[in-house]
Design an enzyme around this catalytic site. Structure first.
Site, PDB file in Angstrom:
ATOM      1  CG  HIS A 168      -1.691   1.278   1.397  1.00  0.00           C
ATOM      2  ND1 HIS A 168      -2.910   1.497   0.800  1.00  0.00           N
ATOM      3  CD2 HIS A 168      -1.399   2.422   2.082  1.00  0.00           C
ATOM      4  CE1 HIS A 168      -3.351   2.701   1.119  1.00  0.00           C
ATOM      5  NE2 HIS A 168      -2.445   3.293   1.895  1.00  0.00           N
ATOM      6  CD  GLU A 169       1.984   3.472   3.653  1.00  0.00           C
ATOM      7  OE1 GLU A 169       2.161   4.558   3.062  1.00  0.00           O
ATOM      8  OE2 GLU A 169       0.992   3.273   4.389  1.00  0.00           O
ATOM      9  CG  HIS A 185       0.551   6.369  -0.716  1.00  0.00           C
ATOM     10  ND1 HIS A 185      -0.634   6.884  -1.196  1.00  0.00           N
ATOM     11  CD2 HIS A 185       0.258   5.805   0.493  1.00  0.00           C
ATOM     12  CE1 HIS A 185      -1.600   6.654  -0.317  1.00  0.00           C
ATOM     13  NE2 HIS A 185      -1.086   5.998   0.712  1.00  0.00           N
ATOM     14  CG  HIS A 211       5.907  11.269  -5.678  1.00  0.00           C
ATOM     15  ND1 HIS A 211       7.042  11.346  -4.901  1.00  0.00           N
ATOM     16  CD2 HIS A 211       5.785  12.502  -6.255  1.00  0.00           C
ATOM     17  CE1 HIS A 211       7.572  12.551  -5.002  1.00  0.00           C
ATOM     18  NE2 HIS A 211       6.826  13.272  -5.813  1.00  0.00           N
TER      19      HIS A 211
END
Length: 224
Positions: free
Chosen positions: A95-96, A99, A103
């Site tokens: 999940h991280e 991100h 980006h």
């Protein structure tokens, strides 16, 4: 009064959602990932698969403190995720990295949320100061027109609410990217994928409830 009761309801739901989230992660972090990869290895593998080589995966203190920092391009995994080889760790790490992929691909909602961070930080501090003054130094507010003070509160809460709403597509998209990658690369087998989806769904619920509570608070101020 109705909005106030609804707001209290959302606050209670928020506490329940947080409790369920912690409970699920305590349960799922005990279920080992079949491939034996740690959270750090999962994150590094997903980054490499997406051609991202300028993001570092580091450990951060605490529990459920996992986050991606776009400023220094780091995927920060909590101690319970970084070296853990569980399904929960895999879900959080992916999940991280989701991100980080946002980006790298200039995902517009992430860019919008990042641009709002300083505004929301100021708004949160300012609204707390206003309420503190209302409680302990109301005479100071008498120096300003009441309508102006209340409009300021509404404006500040509006910024906070907008941020919480923008957070929803950012978090849901990161989870969708994570789950798709776990499935497409066979990093998680079908049963593990189902668990990862449940864990990330529980996390998403906390953001949804927080957004609804913030929206209700804004409506309460406007109609007060």
């Amino acid at each position: 009064m109705t909005l106030f009761i609804i707001l209290i309801g959302f606050l209670i739901l928020g506490f329940i959602a947080q409790g369920r989230l912690k409970s699920k992660f305590r349960k799922y972090e005990k279920i080992g990932l079949e491939n034996g990869l740690s959270g750090r290895e999962i994150a590094e593998k997903m980054l490499a698969d997406h051609g991202i080589h300028d993001v570092k995966v580091i450990s951060t203190p605490g529990r459920l403190t996992d986050h991606y920092n776009p400023k220094d391009k780091t995927v920060n995994l909590s101690e319970a995720v970084y070296e853990n080889r569980s399904v929960a760790a895999a879900a959080v790490a992916a999940h991280e990295v989701g991100h980080a992929v946002q980006h790298a691909t200039a995902y517009r909602w992430l860019e919008f949320r990042s641009a709002m961070v300083p505004i929301v930080s100021f708004s949160s501090k300012a609204i707390n100061i206003i309420f503190m003054v209302m409680i302990f130094g109301s005479f100071l507010l008498s120096l300003f027109p009441y309508d102006l003070v209340f409009l300021t509160v509404i404006f500040l809460q509006g910024a906070i609410t907008l941020f919480s709403l923008v957070t929803l597509p950012v978090e849901y998209d990161a989870s969708n990217r994570a789950l798709a990658w776990l499935k497409d690369t066979n990093t998680a087998n079908p049963s593990e994928h189902k668990i990862a989806k449940d864990a990330l769904g529980a996390a998403a619920n906390t953001y949804l409830i927080a957004a609804l509570a913030s929206l209700t608070t804004l409506a309460y101020y406007i109609l007060a």
